[in-house]
Structures are given as structure tokens and as C-alpha cells.
Design an enzyme around this catalytic site. Structure first.
Site: not given
Ligand code: FPP
Length: 252
Positions: A29, A77
Site C-alpha cells: 500500500d 480496485n
Molecule cells: C496500492 O497502493 C497498490 C496497488 C493497488 C497496486 C500494486 C501493484 C504493484 C506494485 C505492481 C505489481 C506487479 C506485478 C507484476 C505483480 P495505492 O495505489 O492504494 O496507494 P495509495 O493508498 O497511496 O493511493
């Protein structure tokens, strides 16, 4: 993993090899917040988050953790802006295509868990290929939870079991935890021992609801793109300092 030479990193001396978690799960996160703090679009946080995940996978392998599961995309998501969802789907596909050869060389067994049928067909094809081509690998098991929801997974398992009962193939008395587990997406992989969440939120967010029943939780304020080996070291040290009682009485 990147093309840089993979030199095996030793387990830090203060950690006990025999008390390492077998399975580590991560809620990655804080990508969006990380990007915002840098004055960048949110998607740059996800791109950077991939590098963090690659480093963690390598670190787990080097230090002797047997399984890593990462929460890449939840069933909730889909409610994000369309451009961000599209970016993530394309990113998963590109990363898989780019990293497959090296993961094969590194003996990684890749698994995807979740409702994969709803993903773009080109991504499904890449997922299928990566799972098929690494299925016999004996090294670390790397599971990517994509379009994954813990509640949905439990309902799906119930439906499959109910259908067997309806067909007369199974008696309700024979439904137990081990049978139930065999109907989960994660069948065949042991439950996580340590569940790490970055960015300070104290929630499970529908991740591994069944499997995390006795997982030790470690929450850090660090945003996912900044989570590095030193942080992981701290998480493992915290894990090793705990007494896992599984509902029983401890050494008091
Ligand atoms: C949450 O941060 C993150 C995600 C929903 C996406 C995570 C995906 C990756 C790191 C890519 C992984 C790749 C592979 C191929 C496995 P957020 O966007 O919710 O952050 P925020 O809470 O600060 O908005």
C-alpha cells in the site's frame, strides 16, 4: 527481476534461519501517496512499486523464505479511475513478459490467485504461460493476488463444495478445514506466517481472510515504493521476537 547480476545476499546474523517465516504475504500500500509526495502521477508509484516487489522477492529467496504472496489488485480496485486500472493491467502483463525468463532461471514458481477469468485476455494468456513454464520449479513460490477478494474466494469454495454435496459426491459430515482449504485459490501453499502491510493502515482489506487466521501482522508507516531490505529485516526481527501461540497457552 532486473538483469543485474543476482549475487546471493546472506541472511543478517541477528536472524535465526530455523525461525524464519515459511510464507510472507504483503499488502503493497501507498504507491499513490508516494507518487503524490514526489509530485508525480499515481501510476509512477505503481511502476516504482514493481521494483520494490522484485527486490523483496529476491531477498526472500536469498534469505530462505519459501513463499511470498503479494496483493497486486483487489476485486474492489476495479472502482479506480479507468486509466489507472488500464495502466495496472498493462503493467502486470509487461512485467510478466519481461521477467519470466529470469524467474525461470532463478527457479521461482509463479502462481496467480484470484478470479483470473475477468482479466484482459492478453494478460490471462501471459499468466497462464508463466504458471505453466514455472510449475515444476522447486525454489520460492511467488503468488500474485490479482482480482483477488478473500470473501469472494470463500463464497466460491462454498459453492463448489455445495455442488458436490448436491450431486451426492460428498457428505456434509466430511466437510472439514482441510477439505475447505483445497477449494481456495491458494490450495497447496501453506498459510502465511507473517503478513506485512505498508503505509500504516491497520486493515486486512479482504486479503487472505481464511489463510491469515494465525498470521503475525506487521504494519509499517513506510510507503510501499520505499520498503526495502532493511525494513524487511526489521519485520523479520519483529516476527522472530514474538511468541506464536495459535490460541494455546504460551511459555509464561
Ligand atoms: C496500492 O497502493 C497498490 C496497488 C493497488 C497496486 C500494486 C501493484 C504493484 C506494485 C505492481 C505489481 C506487479 C506485478 C507484476 C505483480 P495505492 O495505489 O492504494 O496507494 P495509495 O493508498 O497511496 O493511493
Amino acid at each position: 527481476m532486473t538483469a543485474k547480476p543476482s549475487i546471493l545476499q546472506e541472511l543478517p546474523t541477528d536472524l535465526h534461519r530455523d525461525r524464519l517465516p515459511k510464507h510472507v504475504a504483503v499488502i503493497m500500500d501507498g504507491n499513490g501517496r508516494w507518487a503524490k509526495r514526489q509530485g508525480l502521477p499515481r501510476i509512477m508509484g505503481h511502476r516504482r512499486g514493481v521494483d520494490t516487489l522484485k527486490d523483496l522477492l529476491r531477498c526472500c529467496r536469498d534469505w530462505g523464505v519459501q513463499a511470498l504472496t503479494a496483493y497486486a489488485f483487489s476485486t474492489e480496485n476495479w472502482g479506480r479511475p479507468l486509466e489507472e486500472v488500464d495502466f495496472l493491467m498493462t503493467l502486470f502483463e509487461r512485467v510478466l513478459r519481461q521477467e519470466l525468463r529470469e524467474m525461470k532461471e532463478e527457479n521461482v514458481r509463479i502462481r496467480f490467485v484470484g478470479n483470473l477469468d475477468a482479466l484482459p485476455t492478453s494478460l490471462q494468456a501471459e499468466i497462464e504461460r508463466s504458471m505453466l513454464e514455472t510449475k515444476d520449479n522447486q525454489g520460492i513460490t511467488f503468488s500474485v493476488a490479482t482480482n483477488y477478494g478473500g470473501r469472494q474466494e470463500i463464497v466460491r469454495a462454498c459453492r463448489a463444495i455445495a455442488s458436490q454435496v448436491q450431486q451426492g459426491l460428498l457428505h456434509p459430515d466430511n466437510i472439514d478445514e482441510s477439505l475447505f482449504e483445497r477449494h481456495l485459490h491458494t490450495a497447496g501453499v501453506c498459510d502465511p506466517d507473517l503478513l506485512i502491510r505498508t503505509s500504516g493502515e491497520m486493515r486486512l482489506s479482504n486479503f487472505l481472510l481464511w489463510q491469515a487466521a494465525y498470521a503475525e501482522l506487521y504494519v509499517t508507516d513506510t510507503l510501499w515504493p520505499d520498503f526495502d531490505r532493511h525494513e524487511f529485516h526489521q519485520a523479520l526481527a519483529s516476527y522472530q521476537a514474538r511468541e506464536r501461540r495459535f490460541g494455546k497457552v504460551g511459555n509464561v
